[in-house]
Design a protein around this motif. Structure first.
Motif, mmCIF file in Angstrom:
data_model
loop_
_atom_site.group_PDB
_atom_site.id
_atom_site.type_symbol
_atom_site.label_atom_id
_atom_site.label_comp_id
_atom_site.label_asym_id
_atom_site.label_seq_id
_atom_site.Cartn_x
_atom_site.Cartn_y
_atom_site.Cartn_z
ATOM 1 N N VAL A 146 0.855 -1.194 0.000
ATOM 2 C CA VAL A 146 0.000 0.000 0.000
ATOM 3 C C VAL A 146 0.887 1.239 0.000
ATOM 4 C CG1 VAL A 146 -1.792 1.275 1.250
ATOM 5 C CG2 VAL A 146 -1.823 -1.231 1.231
ATOM 6 N N ARG A 147 0.586 2.153 -0.903
ATOM 7 C CA ARG A 147 1.321 3.408 -0.993
ATOM 8 C C ARG A 147 0.338 4.541 -1.226
ATOM 9 N NH1 ARG A 147 4.471 0.585 0.793
ATOM 10 N NH2 ARG A 147 6.464 -0.125 -0.011
ATOM 11 N N PHE A 148 0.573 5.646 -0.530
ATOM 12 C CA PHE A 148 -0.232 6.854 -0.720
ATOM 13 C C PHE A 148 0.677 7.905 -1.332
ATOM 14 C CE2 PHE A 148 -2.057 4.595 2.913
ATOM 15 C CZ PHE A 148 -3.317 4.337 2.404
ATOM 16 N N GLN A 179 -12.607 13.722 -7.711
ATOM 17 C CA GLN A 179 -13.301 12.524 -8.169
ATOM 18 C C GLN A 179 -12.258 11.419 -8.169
ATOM 19 O OE1 GLN A 179 -14.841 11.863 -12.354
ATOM 20 N NE2 GLN A 179 -16.760 12.068 -11.215
ATOM 21 N N LEU A 180 -12.462 10.462 -7.285
ATOM 22 C CA LEU A 180 -11.532 9.361 -7.096
ATOM 23 C C LEU A 180 -11.884 8.263 -8.099
ATOM 24 C CD1 LEU A 180 -9.251 8.597 -5.081
ATOM 25 C CD2 LEU A 180 -11.013 7.550 -3.661
ATOM 26 N N ILE A 181 -10.953 7.927 -8.967
ATOM 27 C CA ILE A 181 -11.143 6.858 -9.952
ATOM 28 C C ILE A 181 -10.403 5.632 -9.430
ATOM 29 C CG2 ILE A 181 -10.785 6.103 -12.335
ATOM 30 C CD1 ILE A 181 -12.793 8.428 -12.076
ATOM 31 N N LEU A 182 -11.141 4.541 -9.298
ATOM 32 C CA LEU A 182 -10.623 3.300 -8.721
ATOM 33 C C LEU A 182 -10.487 2.270 -9.834
ATOM 34 C CD1 LEU A 182 -13.278 3.505 -5.944
ATOM 35 C CD2 LEU A 182 -10.855 4.063 -5.625
ATOM 36 N N GLU A 183 -9.258 1.835 -10.089
ATOM 37 C CA GLU A 183 -9.001 0.861 -11.144
ATOM 38 C C GLU A 183 -8.433 -0.396 -10.513
ATOM 39 O OE1 GLU A 183 -6.347 2.642 -13.986
ATOM 40 O OE2 GLU A 183 -7.666 4.351 -14.337
ATOM 41 N N LEU A 184 -9.137 -1.512 -10.690
ATOM 42 C CA LEU A 184 -8.672 -2.778 -10.135
ATOM 43 C C LEU A 184 -8.587 -3.839 -11.208
ATOM 44 C CD1 LEU A 184 -10.395 -1.411 -7.570
ATOM 45 C CD2 LEU A 184 -9.173 -3.327 -6.564
ATOM 46 N N GLU A 185 -7.538 -4.620 -11.115
ATOM 47 C CA GLU A 185 -7.310 -5.720 -12.047
ATOM 48 C C GLU A 185 -7.249 -7.014 -11.251
ATOM 49 O OE1 GLU A 185 -3.743 -7.321 -14.964
ATOM 50 O OE2 GLU A 185 -3.728 -5.242 -14.286
ATOM 51 N N MET A 186 -7.990 -8.011 -11.700
ATOM 52 C CA MET A 186 -7.975 -9.304 -11.042
ATOM 53 C C MET A 186 -6.717 -10.055 -11.459
ATOM 54 S SD MET A 186 -10.943 -12.206 -10.813
ATOM 55 C CE MET A 186 -12.159 -10.989 -10.356
ATOM 56 N N GLY A 235 -4.693 -2.724 -7.409
ATOM 57 C CA GLY A 235 -5.508 -1.542 -7.631
ATOM 58 C C GLY A 235 -4.736 -0.249 -7.535
ATOM 59 N N VAL A 236 -5.253 0.737 -8.227
ATOM 60 C CA VAL A 236 -4.763 2.108 -8.097
ATOM 61 C C VAL A 236 -5.967 3.029 -7.953
ATOM 62 C CG1 VAL A 236 -2.609 1.763 -9.378
ATOM 63 C CG2 VAL A 236 -4.640 2.558 -10.585
ATOM 64 N N ILE A 240 -1.902 9.048 -9.964
ATOM 65 C CA ILE A 240 -2.078 8.037 -8.921
ATOM 66 C C ILE A 240 -1.958 8.691 -7.550
ATOM 67 C CG2 ILE A 240 -1.107 5.955 -7.868
ATOM 68 C CD1 ILE A 240 -0.276 5.068 -10.686
ATOM 69 N N VAL A 241 -2.984 8.472 -6.715
ATOM 70 C CA VAL A 241 -2.961 8.982 -5.341
ATOM 71 C C VAL A 241 -2.739 7.856 -4.344
ATOM 72 C CG1 VAL A 241 -4.353 11.022 -5.856
ATOM 73 C CG2 VAL A 241 -5.490 8.918 -5.121
ATOM 74 N N ALA A 242 -3.048 6.606 -4.751
ATOM 75 C CA ALA A 242 -2.833 5.454 -3.885
ATOM 76 C C ALA A 242 -2.774 4.202 -4.740
ATOM 77 C CB ALA A 242 -3.944 5.337 -2.849
#
Length: 144
Positions: A94-96, A105-112, A124-125, A132-134
């Motif tokens: 985890v990195r912030f 507007q937080l965009i959440l991108e997750l890859e399985m 995820g990012v 990138i914020v996290a």
């Protein structure tokens, strides 16, 4: 495939004030999800974090990633496993990178990465304005 808030609530057990996903804007079964969270000053956590300099707590950014990942997993499970709860088991790397503030507007991108019999791994990012914020790797289990 796009999910509005009603469809999201059919996939997640979370409700206000803990529902952290407002819309799914991209979905590819077993692969990827892109969701968004509109961050407003009305969020209850801003009353104490921090009143003079409101910043979204990092753990809630990761929670938002987890919830988006929960929709990805729920929609990727075979029919016999639909409706089972998803429990997050761990977050790694985890990195912030930048603070998230009201109006973002937080965009959440997750890859399985892996979907096994009862365990799933995702990467995820979270982004604001394309930056990138996290980021985090997530592991969850689903079932009874």
């Amino acid at each position: 495939m796009v999910f509005d808030i009603k469809a999201i609530m059919q996939n997640l057990p979370h409700r206000y004030p803990f529902l952290m996903v407002d819309r799914v804007i991209e979905f590819v079964k077993n692969k990827r999800i892109v969701a968004l969270k509109n961050v407003t000053i009305n969020e209850p956590f801003f009353q104490g974090h921090f009143p003079d300099t409101p910043i979204m707590p990092g753990v809630l950014i990761v929670e938002a990633m987890g919830q988006a990942g929960g929709v990805l997993v729920t929609q990727s499970l075979p029919p016999e496993n639909q409706g089972k709860l998803i429990y997050f088991m761990g977050f790694d790397d985890v990195r912030f990178r930048k603070p998230v503030v009201p109006g973002d507007q937080l965009i959440l991108e997750l890859e399985m990465l892996k979907l096994r019999s009862k365990v799933v791994k995702m990467a995820g990012v979270a982004k604001v304005d394309g930056k990138i914020v996290a980021e985090a790797k997530l592991m969850a289990a689903y079932g009874d």
